[in-house]
Scaffold this motif. Sequence first.
Motif, PDB file in Angstrom:
ATOM      1  N   TYR A  87       0.866  -1.186   0.000  1.00  0.00           N
ATOM      2  CA  TYR A  87       0.000   0.000   0.000  1.00  0.00           C
ATOM      3  C   TYR A  87       0.898   1.230   0.000  1.00  0.00           C
ATOM      4  N   THR A  88       0.388   2.313  -0.545  1.00  0.00           N
ATOM      5  CA  THR A  88       1.161   3.546  -0.632  1.00  0.00           C
ATOM      6  C   THR A  88       0.964   4.380   0.632  1.00  0.00           C
ATOM      7  N   SER A  89       1.765   5.439   0.767  1.00  0.00           N
ATOM      8  CA  SER A  89       1.636   6.319   1.925  1.00  0.00           C
ATOM      9  C   SER A  89       0.293   7.038   1.888  1.00  0.00           C
ATOM     10  N   ILE A  90      -0.250   7.316   3.076  1.00  0.00           N
ATOM     11  CA  ILE A  90      -1.559   7.954   3.187  1.00  0.00           C
ATOM     12  C   ILE A  90      -1.484   9.068   4.225  1.00  0.00           C
ATOM     13  N   SER A  91      -1.803  10.290   3.805  1.00  0.00           N
ATOM     14  CA  SER A  91      -1.860  11.404   4.744  1.00  0.00           C
ATOM     15  C   SER A  91      -3.141  11.325   5.557  1.00  0.00           C
ATOM     16  N   SER A  92      -3.060  11.672   6.830  1.00  0.00           N
ATOM     17  CA  SER A  92      -4.226  11.695   7.728  1.00  0.00           C
ATOM     18  C   SER A  92      -4.945  10.351   7.744  1.00  0.00           C
ATOM     19  N   TYR A  93      -4.176   9.264   7.832  1.00  0.00           N
ATOM     20  CA  TYR A  93      -4.782   7.935   7.873  1.00  0.00           C
ATOM     21  C   TYR A  93      -5.614   7.751   9.145  1.00  0.00           C
ATOM     22  N   ILE A  94      -5.119   8.280  10.259  1.00  0.00           N
ATOM     23  CA  ILE A  94      -5.894   8.269  11.507  1.00  0.00           C
ATOM     24  C   ILE A  94      -6.086   9.721  11.948  1.00  0.00           C
ATOM     25  N   THR A  95      -7.322  10.082  12.256  1.00  0.00           N
ATOM     26  CA  THR A  95      -7.634  11.434  12.722  1.00  0.00           C
ATOM     27  C   THR A  95      -8.538  11.351  13.952  1.00  0.00           C
ATOM     28  N   PHE A  97      -7.695  12.342  17.222  1.00  0.00           N
ATOM     29  CA  PHE A  97      -7.029  12.005  18.482  1.00  0.00           C
ATOM     30  C   PHE A  97      -6.087  13.136  18.868  1.00  0.00           C
ATOM     31  N   GLN A  98      -5.537  13.047  20.081  1.00  0.00           N
ATOM     32  CA  GLN A  98      -4.556  14.022  20.552  1.00  0.00           C
ATOM     33  C   GLN A  98      -3.255  13.292  20.892  1.00  0.00           C
ATOM     34  N   PHE A  99      -2.140  13.966  20.624  1.00  0.00           N
ATOM     35  CA  PHE A  99      -0.824  13.451  21.001  1.00  0.00           C
ATOM     36  C   PHE A  99      -0.139  14.512  21.847  1.00  0.00           C
ATOM     37  N   LEU A 100       0.212  14.153  23.073  1.00  0.00           N
ATOM     38  CA  LEU A 100       0.797  15.088  24.032  1.00  0.00           C
ATOM     39  C   LEU A 100      -0.099  16.302  24.240  1.00  0.00           C
ATOM     40  N   GLY A 101      -1.415  16.070  24.210  1.00  0.00           N
ATOM     41  CA  GLY A 101      -2.380  17.122  24.460  1.00  0.00           C
ATOM     42  C   GLY A 101      -2.749  17.966  23.256  1.00  0.00           C
ATOM     43  N   GLU A 102      -2.130  17.748  22.098  1.00  0.00           N
ATOM     44  CA  GLU A 102      -2.430  18.528  20.902  1.00  0.00           C
ATOM     45  C   GLU A 102      -3.222  17.697  19.896  1.00  0.00           C
ATOM     46  N   GLU A 103      -4.176  18.364  19.215  1.00  0.00           N
ATOM     47  CA  GLU A 103      -4.911  17.689  18.149  1.00  0.00           C
ATOM     48  C   GLU A 103      -3.917  17.216  17.097  1.00  0.00           C
ATOM     49  N   ALA A 104      -4.080  15.977  16.650  1.00  0.00           N
ATOM     50  CA  ALA A 104      -3.070  15.405  15.764  1.00  0.00           C
ATOM     51  C   ALA A 104      -3.696  14.466  14.739  1.00  0.00           C
ATOM     52  N   THR A 105      -2.903  14.153  13.713  1.00  0.00           N
ATOM     53  CA  THR A 105      -3.252  13.138  12.724  1.00  0.00           C
ATOM     54  C   THR A 105      -2.044  12.227  12.541  1.00  0.00           C
ATOM     55  N   PHE A 106      -2.294  11.033  12.003  1.00  0.00           N
ATOM     56  CA  PHE A 106      -1.210  10.080  11.744  1.00  0.00           C
ATOM     57  C   PHE A 106      -1.081   9.880  10.243  1.00  0.00           C
ATOM     58  N   ASN A 107       0.109  10.187   9.710  1.00  0.00           N
ATOM     59  CA  ASN A 107       0.405   9.964   8.300  1.00  0.00           C
ATOM     60  C   ASN A 107       1.102   8.611   8.147  1.00  0.00           C
ATOM     61  N   ASP A 133       4.367   9.348  10.664  1.00  0.00           N
ATOM     62  CA  ASP A 133       4.580  10.560  11.445  1.00  0.00           C
ATOM     63  C   ASP A 133       3.284  11.010  12.108  1.00  0.00           C
ATOM     64  N   ILE A 134       3.428  11.577  13.298  1.00  0.00           N
ATOM     65  CA  ILE A 134       2.305  12.180  14.013  1.00  0.00           C
ATOM     66  C   ILE A 134       2.401  13.684  13.790  1.00  0.00           C
ATOM     67  N   ILE A 135       1.366  14.277  13.215  1.00  0.00           N
ATOM     68  CA  ILE A 135       1.395  15.659  12.761  1.00  0.00           C
ATOM     69  C   ILE A 135       0.332  16.472  13.493  1.00  0.00           C
ATOM     70  N   ASP A 136       0.668  17.723  13.869  1.00  0.00           N
ATOM     71  CA  ASP A 136      -0.378  18.574  14.434  1.00  0.00           C
ATOM     72  C   ASP A 136      -1.178  19.206  13.302  1.00  0.00           C
ATOM     73  N   LEU A 137      -2.214  19.975  13.628  1.00  0.00           N
ATOM     74  CA  LEU A 137      -3.105  20.498  12.598  1.00  0.00           C
ATOM     75  C   LEU A 137      -2.472  21.602  11.765  1.00  0.00           C
ATOM     76  N   LEU A 142       4.973  16.163  15.437  1.00  0.00           N
ATOM     77  CA  LEU A 142       5.022  16.022  16.893  1.00  0.00           C
ATOM     78  C   LEU A 142       5.823  14.804  17.315  1.00  0.00           C
ATOM     79  N   GLY A 143       5.858  13.795  16.456  1.00  0.00           N
ATOM     80  CA  GLY A 143       6.555  12.573  16.800  1.00  0.00           C
ATOM     81  C   GLY A 143       6.456  11.563  15.677  1.00  0.00           C
ATOM     82  N   THR A 144       7.005  10.404  15.910  1.00  0.00           N
ATOM     83  CA  THR A 144       6.912   9.287  14.978  1.00  0.00           C
ATOM     84  C   THR A 144       6.226   8.117  15.689  1.00  0.00           C
ATOM     85  N   ALA A 145       5.767   7.161  14.911  1.00  0.00           N
ATOM     86  CA  ALA A 145       5.090   6.011  15.501  1.00  0.00           C
ATOM     87  C   ALA A 145       5.367   4.765  14.680  1.00  0.00           C
TER      88      ALA A 145
END
Length: 206
Positions: A87-95, A97-107, A133-137, A142-145
């Motif tokens: 499968y190819t990369s997908i932006s905002s695959y998971i939306t 949720f919060q990471f370290l208290g900030e609204e985030a998405t998972f790419n 990657d974990i991305i803020d809005l 914000l981090g990796t996973a």
Amino acid sequence: MNLTRFSPVLTVAAISFLSLPAQAFSIGGNSSYTSNGLPTELSVNNEVHAPDGDTQFTVSNPSALNIGSLLLEGTLGEFGVTDNSIYTSISSYITGFQFLGEEATFNLNASETVLFGFANGSIFTLDSELSGDIIDLDGNILGTAVGSLSSVQSDNQIGNFFIDLEGTPINPETTDSQSVPGPSLLFGLIVLAISALWQPTKKLPE
């Protein structure tokens, strides 16, 4: 035709049964597929967060939690199974949720080592390690996973889907918690847990 609908209570019990590693962001849901082979698009519904003591990932509004669709491609082998589906990369695959208290998405990063099988039109399995990657809005990282996703469906039942992420902050000073690496979910245990906990709740006419 009997359909088994995913139950949040059963999901939490199943994931707890598997003794997931510390600091894991665990989500369950119902999976469905556009075809019984490759290519096929995997969609997830009825997403539910299974809290397990993680202090990095939170879900303040459960109804906003969403997992996107995933296009799986490749060629099935003689027995209807391949370990090289992609499968190819997908932006905002998971939306939602919060990471370290900030609204985030998972790419989601692309993958080329996905175990995929659909045997006899009745037993579907999917198992893959994943990263991203974990991305803020605002688009800041914000981090990796890293983690794993798995899905299983048998007979005419609605499929069950599990995803498990372990996050590592880009700036460790922003949190007192630390990400603890752990192995991917053992797919056999998932199958055992689902088999033990599936409970038909709805019958549809043939």
